[in-house]
Scaffold this active site. Structure first.
Site, mmCIF file in Angstrom:
data_model
loop_
_atom_site.group_PDB
_atom_site.id
_atom_site.type_symbol
_atom_site.label_atom_id
_atom_site.label_comp_id
_atom_site.label_asym_id
_atom_site.label_seq_id
_atom_site.Cartn_x
_atom_site.Cartn_y
_atom_site.Cartn_z
ATOM 1 N N GLY A 264 0.768 -1.241 0.000
ATOM 2 C CA GLY A 264 0.000 0.000 0.000
ATOM 3 C C GLY A 264 0.793 1.281 0.000
ATOM 4 N N ARG A 337 -5.083 2.427 -16.102
ATOM 5 C CA ARG A 337 -5.253 3.181 -14.852
ATOM 6 C C ARG A 337 -5.941 4.536 -15.035
ATOM 7 N NH1 ARG A 337 -1.900 4.722 -11.703
ATOM 8 N NH2 ARG A 337 -2.964 4.038 -9.824
ATOM 9 N N CYS A 369 -12.023 2.895 -29.223
ATOM 10 C CA CYS A 369 -13.312 3.546 -29.477
ATOM 11 C C CYS A 369 -14.117 3.758 -28.210
ATOM 12 C CB CYS A 369 -14.103 2.715 -30.479
ATOM 13 S SG CYS A 369 -13.182 2.534 -31.988
ATOM 14 N N GLU A 370 -13.523 4.478 -27.263
ATOM 15 C CA GLU A 370 -14.235 4.862 -26.050
ATOM 16 C C GLU A 370 -13.699 6.212 -25.609
ATOM 17 O OE1 GLU A 370 -15.086 2.362 -22.884
ATOM 18 O OE2 GLU A 370 -14.840 0.493 -24.009
HETATM 19 N N1 LLP Z 1 -1.134 -7.381 -0.677
HETATM 20 C C1 LLP Z 1 -2.454 -7.469 -0.927
HETATM 21 C C2 LLP Z 1 -3.254 -8.438 -0.175
HETATM 22 C C3 LLP Z 1 -3.035 -6.639 -1.910
HETATM 23 O O1 LLP Z 1 -4.331 -6.719 -2.135
HETATM 24 C C4 LLP Z 1 -2.231 -5.704 -2.624
HETATM 25 C C5 LLP Z 1 -2.803 -4.846 -3.663
HETATM 26 C C6 LLP Z 1 -0.846 -5.658 -2.317
HETATM 27 C C7 LLP Z 1 -0.340 -6.506 -1.334
HETATM 28 C C8 LLP Z 1 0.088 -4.717 -3.004
HETATM 29 O O2 LLP Z 1 -0.234 -3.401 -2.726
HETATM 30 P P1 LLP Z 1 0.685 -2.206 -3.256
HETATM 31 O O3 LLP Z 1 1.965 -2.231 -2.447
HETATM 32 O O4 LLP Z 1 0.955 -2.420 -4.683
HETATM 33 O O5 LLP Z 1 -0.103 -0.986 -2.999
HETATM 34 N N2 LLP Z 1 -4.791 -1.828 -9.791
HETATM 35 C C9 LLP Z 1 -4.721 -0.802 -8.776
HETATM 36 C C10 LLP Z 1 -4.051 -1.309 -7.499
HETATM 37 C C11 LLP Z 1 -4.744 -2.500 -6.869
HETATM 38 C C12 LLP Z 1 -4.053 -3.001 -5.613
HETATM 39 C C13 LLP Z 1 -4.725 -4.207 -5.048
HETATM 40 N N3 LLP Z 1 -4.046 -4.845 -3.948
HETATM 41 C C14 LLP Z 1 -4.015 0.408 -9.344
HETATM 42 O O6 LLP Z 1 -3.635 0.387 -10.516
HETATM 43 O O7 LLP Z 1 -3.852 1.424 -8.661
#
Ligand code: LLP
Length: 452
Positions: A264, A337, A369-370
């Site tokens: 996160g 994104r 096409c969006e």
């Molecule tokens: N662990 C779990 C259980 C998760 O659900 C996630 C991300 C992570 C670790 C890794 O989190 P990070 O360090 O990358 O923040 N597609 C979205 C992001 C979705 C993240 C989902 N879970 C975007 O492009 O912003």
């Protein structure tokens, strides 16, 4: 709800500021935009566009920076499991594994990938809200290091699989700390209303249930409150709650030896956003450092996001009655994104002369096409001619992994830079591969000329 839509037009960082804020990017007066020691124009000449380009040196440096930040606050023993979902390319998994990272996976596919890249099963943790019995059997038979269990139902399923296997399965319970991560609603995961984890007031009873089931070895807790978190406040609140839960469970006589702090950590897509890992580590140490826990974390975006760009060419610049559009050969099917979360990504011309030219506001769009196929609105960019290259920044995480072939657009190529050298790591998908898995039933087959 926070959104990702970025600064108000006009207040945005310009290309020079975006490059200056990223140590792995550099504008060479002759060769144009360089990623580490390689000119992006050379990669485009060899592979065409759109092409993902990742910096191996950058990813390594970020991993080491995170490690050092943890060591500086006495948390050097923290295990880092890279969240494979952010970028699952084998080369990236292999390079992080060589740095000592394990993997956090959320599907049988990610587990197989991590194993294929050479990551030992014992260094893999399996997260996810919907692991099927088949997924769990796969994980147990691989000898997975840890399963992050998200529900009472999953515990029962896992016990039924683990007991006959004859070796207790190490697990932690993912709890939902009900803390607002203050990020985009679509990537908030730790609020009571979200589908993830075990509800806060049920954790103690579910832990006792886990301890009562055969074949299971409950070792601690896990959390993940969301992604792209740009202040330490939510972590501060969540870690405090987790520490409290560790005390409560121990007081009830349970063993609580591990705590997986999730991912996160936000990055600075624009200017001045993001969290310093030193601040993050300090908060982690304050709440969790003295509890005698094996700490773990599973970062994705922070490690790889800033290290990648999506290299794209201008198709044409189009003026309409109301607007001025720069149409690129990359689109929402490549990098979703902006369309999906209104995410702001820096866009920088690759030629030095282009960066120096006066900028005017333009909508940067793809050919799909969006109307949602828009990378940026009113972005200040110099006029760019067809075939001019641009780099869409910070595309190393949740870029290629979220691509589709919508509009029958083949998946882009990818390259890995490492200092002064680079290699193609994914060839551009062949158009014929788009239908290679498809079958026309015999009764629909077009009759040949003989009418047979
Ligand atoms: N662990 C779990 C259980 C998760 O659900 C996630 C991300 C992570 C670790 C890794 O989190 P990070 O360090 O990358 O923040 N597609 C979205 C992001 C979705 C993240 C989902 N879970 C975007 O492009 O912003």
């Amino acid at each position: 709800m926070a959104d990702f839509s970025g600064p108000t037009p006009g207040a945005e960082p310009d290309a020079a500021a975006l490059i200056a804020a990223r140590p792995h990017l550099n504008m060479d007066p002759a060769q144009g935009l360089m990623l580490e020691g390689v000119a992006l124009v050379d990669i485009a000449a060899a592979l065409g566009s759109p092409t993902w380009v990742y910096g191996a040196g950058t990813i390594r440096a970020r991993f080491r920076q995170l490690r050092a930040a943890l060591a500086d606050v006495g948390l050097g023993a923290t295990q880092i499991h890279y969240a494979v979902k952010a970028n699952d390319h084998l080369a990236i998994l292999a390079l992080l594994a060589a740095e000592g990272a394990g993997a956090d996976v959320v599907s049988g596919g990610e587990l197989a990938r991590a194993r294929h890249a050479g990551i030992a099963a014992g260094h893999i943790v399996y997260s996810g809200v919907g692991k099927s019995a088949r997924d769990l059997r796969h994980a147990v038979s691989e000898g997975i290091g840890q399963i992050n269990v998200e529900s009472r139902e999953e515990l029962a399923m896992l016990s039924a699989i683990a007991e006959p296997a004859g070796r207790p399965v190490d697990l932690v319970l993912r709890v939902n700390p009900d803390v607002d991560a203050e990020t985009h609603a679509k990537i908030t995961t730790g609020l009571a209303e979200n589908k993830f984890g075990i509800a806060w007031d049920e954790v103690e009873s579910v832990y006792a249930y886990a301890a009562s089931l055969p074949g299971l070895n409950p070792l601690g807790l896990a959390m993940h409150i969301g992604s792209q978190i740009v202040s330490v406040g939510p972590f501060d609140a969540a870690f405090a709650r987790m520490a409290d839960m560790v005390f409560r469970l121990r007081a009830a006589g349970h063993t609580v030896a591990r705590l997986d702090c999730g991912g996160g950590i936000g990055i600075s897509y624009e200017a001045g956003q993001g969290i310093s890992v030193a601040d993050y580590a300090t908060v982690m140490a304050r709440h969790l450092g003295a509890l005698g826990l094996q700490l773990m974390m599973e970062p994705g975006r922070w490690l790889v996001g800033p290290a990648g760009v999506l290299l794209s060419s201008v198709v044409l610049a189009k003026k309409t009655g109301n607007g001025s559009f720069l149409v690129l050969d990359a689109a929402m099917n490549d990098l979703v994104r902006p369309a999906m979360y209104d995410a702001w990504h820096g866009i920088v011309p690759v030629a030095a002369a282009d960066v120096a030219a006066p900028a005017v506001p333009v909508d940067v769009v793809g050919p799909v096409c969006e109307t949602g196929d828009t990378f940026a609105r009113g972005r200040l960019l110099p006029p760019l001619a067809p075939d001019a290259l641009v780099a869409i920044l910070d595309a190393g995480a949740y870029g290629a992994v979220m691509s589709s072939t919508y509009n029958a657009r083949p998946l882009a190529a990818a390259a890995l830079v490492d200092g002064n050298r680079w290699a193609a790591i994914t060839p551009r998908q062949e158009v014929s591969a788009l239908w290679s898995r498809e079958v026309i039933p015999a009764w629909l087959a077009i009759a040949d000329e003989t009418g047979a």
